[in-house]
Design a protein around this motif. Structure first.
Motif, short mmCIF file in Angstrom:
data_model
loop_
_atom_site.label_atom_id
_atom_site.label_comp_id
_atom_site.label_asym_id
_atom_site.label_seq_id
_atom_site.Cartn_x
_atom_site.Cartn_y
_atom_site.Cartn_z
N ALA A 170 15.57 -10.46 23.86
CA ALA A 170 15.51 -9.08 23.36
C ALA A 170 14.08 -8.56 23.54
CB ALA A 170 15.91 -9.02 21.88
N ASP A 171 13.97 -7.37 24.13
CA ASP A 171 12.63 -6.80 24.32
C ASP A 171 12.24 -5.86 23.19
OD1 ASP A 171 14.22 -4.61 24.80
OD2 ASP A 171 13.39 -4.14 26.77
N TRP A 172 13.11 -5.70 22.18
CA TRP A 172 12.85 -4.76 21.09
C TRP A 172 12.43 -5.46 19.80
CZ3 TRP A 172 16.47 -5.87 17.32
CH2 TRP A 172 17.66 -6.47 17.76
N ILE A 173 12.44 -6.79 19.80
CA ILE A 173 12.01 -7.54 18.61
C ILE A 173 10.52 -7.82 18.74
CG2 ILE A 173 12.27 -9.65 17.26
CD1 ILE A 173 15.16 -9.80 18.20
N THR A 185 10.13 -17.62 20.39
CA THR A 185 10.47 -16.29 19.85
C THR A 185 10.79 -15.32 20.99
OG1 THR A 185 8.18 -15.54 19.95
CG2 THR A 185 8.88 -16.69 17.93
N PRO A 186 11.31 -14.13 20.65
CA PRO A 186 11.51 -13.12 21.70
C PRO A 186 10.23 -12.82 22.48
CG PRO A 186 12.71 -12.50 19.74
CD PRO A 186 11.89 -13.70 19.36
N SER A 187 9.09 -12.76 21.81
CA SER A 187 7.83 -12.50 22.49
C SER A 187 7.51 -13.60 23.50
CB SER A 187 6.69 -12.37 21.49
OG SER A 187 5.45 -12.18 22.14
N SER A 188 7.63 -14.85 23.08
CA SER A 188 7.37 -15.97 23.99
C SER A 188 8.34 -15.97 25.16
CB SER A 188 7.47 -17.30 23.24
OG SER A 188 6.40 -17.45 22.32
N HIS A 189 9.60 -15.64 24.88
CA HIS A 189 10.60 -15.69 25.94
C HIS A 189 10.50 -14.50 26.88
CE1 HIS A 189 13.73 -18.23 27.40
NE2 HIS A 189 14.61 -17.24 27.49
#
Length: 299
Positions: A170-173, A185-189
């Motif tokens: 997800a690019d919105w988290i 996390t979403p940021s790491s991924h």
């Protein structure tokens, strides 16, 4: 294996429904058009993978059975320590499987399908490709069977690991504070899926990001470098599930056929993705080197 199939079909509608809801929400709230063709491609990829699951082909199944028959111990999930060993062990071997899938072309052929979408969303999470079993990815997890976990337990744990990773597509988290130091996390991924040279070959963890930090492959998402998603080449991925799954293998076959020596053929098969004999390929090292040369000149 029946329990795993049952679990799969319970979870599958929830995953597909969540991706659809996200797509509808993003299409209404963003100026950038949601790529519904890519969404359909991911669905077709999922459907094809389920059909191929009926075909009894895999490089790992006979090996896993043999390893189980020659296991060193027998683990019981009634023990907290056994569950902890399974979790940490799976994370460790998943890290090396995932890292190898990015650094060895043979495994990248199957894994590249997952990285083919040009938008980063929940639908991309279940685009996993059709030929992972053919490449023998399950072999990375045989040490857990040797330690006494049944093949069914190991494959179920791997399924749950991949299920965790669904929500991080997800690019919105936003970033999640101190959790960024421990969890994937979403940021790491987002970094992991980005094709920016600064972000290539990073953040291979499953549930945890700990092994990336230990082995030097962790890269933090930067506010000044927006993630650009998709494959390094081509810039825009096909929305045809057959093309997405077969083109990497066709390209590999052509390269091996063009090899001028056994060593070249070996490098095409098991060298870094993008390797070329003249050094003018698209490997991560070469792309990073080109950026490091260009930046000083521009500054």
């Amino acid at each position: 294996m029946d329990e795993l199939a049952t679990l799969y079909f319970i979870i599958l509608p929830l995953v597909m429904g969540a991706a659809l809801v996200e797509g509808l929400w993003l299409s209404r709230t963003r100026a950038e058009a949601y790529d519904w063709k890519a969404w359909a491609c991911s669905l077709a990829d999922l459907a094809g993978r389920r059909l191929l699951a009926l075909v009894p082909y895999t490089l790992a199944a006979p090996w896993l059975t043999w390893v189980w028959e020659h296991r060193l111990f027998t683990q019981s999930l009634d023990s907290v320590w056994s569950v902890l060993l399974l979790f940490i062990g799976l994370e460790f071997f998943y890290y090396w499987y995932h890292r190898t899938s990015h650094t060895t072309r043979w495994f990248w052929m199957a894994h590249s399908v997952h990285h083919s979408p040009n938008q980063f969303n929940l639908a991309a999470a279940y685009r996993l490709g059709w030929f992972g079993k053919f490449t023998g990815t399950s072999l990375f997890f045989t040490p857990l069977v040797l330690l006494g976990f049944t093949p069914t337990v190991v494959l179920t744990a791997l399924f749950l690991n991949l299920l965790y990773q669904f929500w991080i597509h997800a690019d919105w988290i936003p970033k999640l504070g101190w959790l960024e130091y421990v969890l994937n996390t979403p940021s790491s991924h987002r970094v992991h899926h980005a094709r920016n040279p600064e972000y290539l070959d990073a953040n291979f963890g499953g549930v945890l990001i700990v092994f990336d930090r230990l082995f030097g492959t962790y890269v933090e998402e930067r506010a000044d470098v927006a993630c650009d998603y998709g494959l390094v080449s081509p810039a825009v991925s096909s929305r045809n599930p057959f093309a997405v799954n077969f083109q990497p293998w066709i390209g590999l076959a052509k390269d091996v056929a063009s090899a001028r020596s056994p060593s070249e053929a070996w490098m095409y098969l098991f060298g870094a993705p993008g390797w070329r004999p003249d050094g003018a390929g698209l490997t991560t090292a070469e792309l990073k080197k080109r950026v490091s040369i260009v930046q000083p000149v521009m500054s």
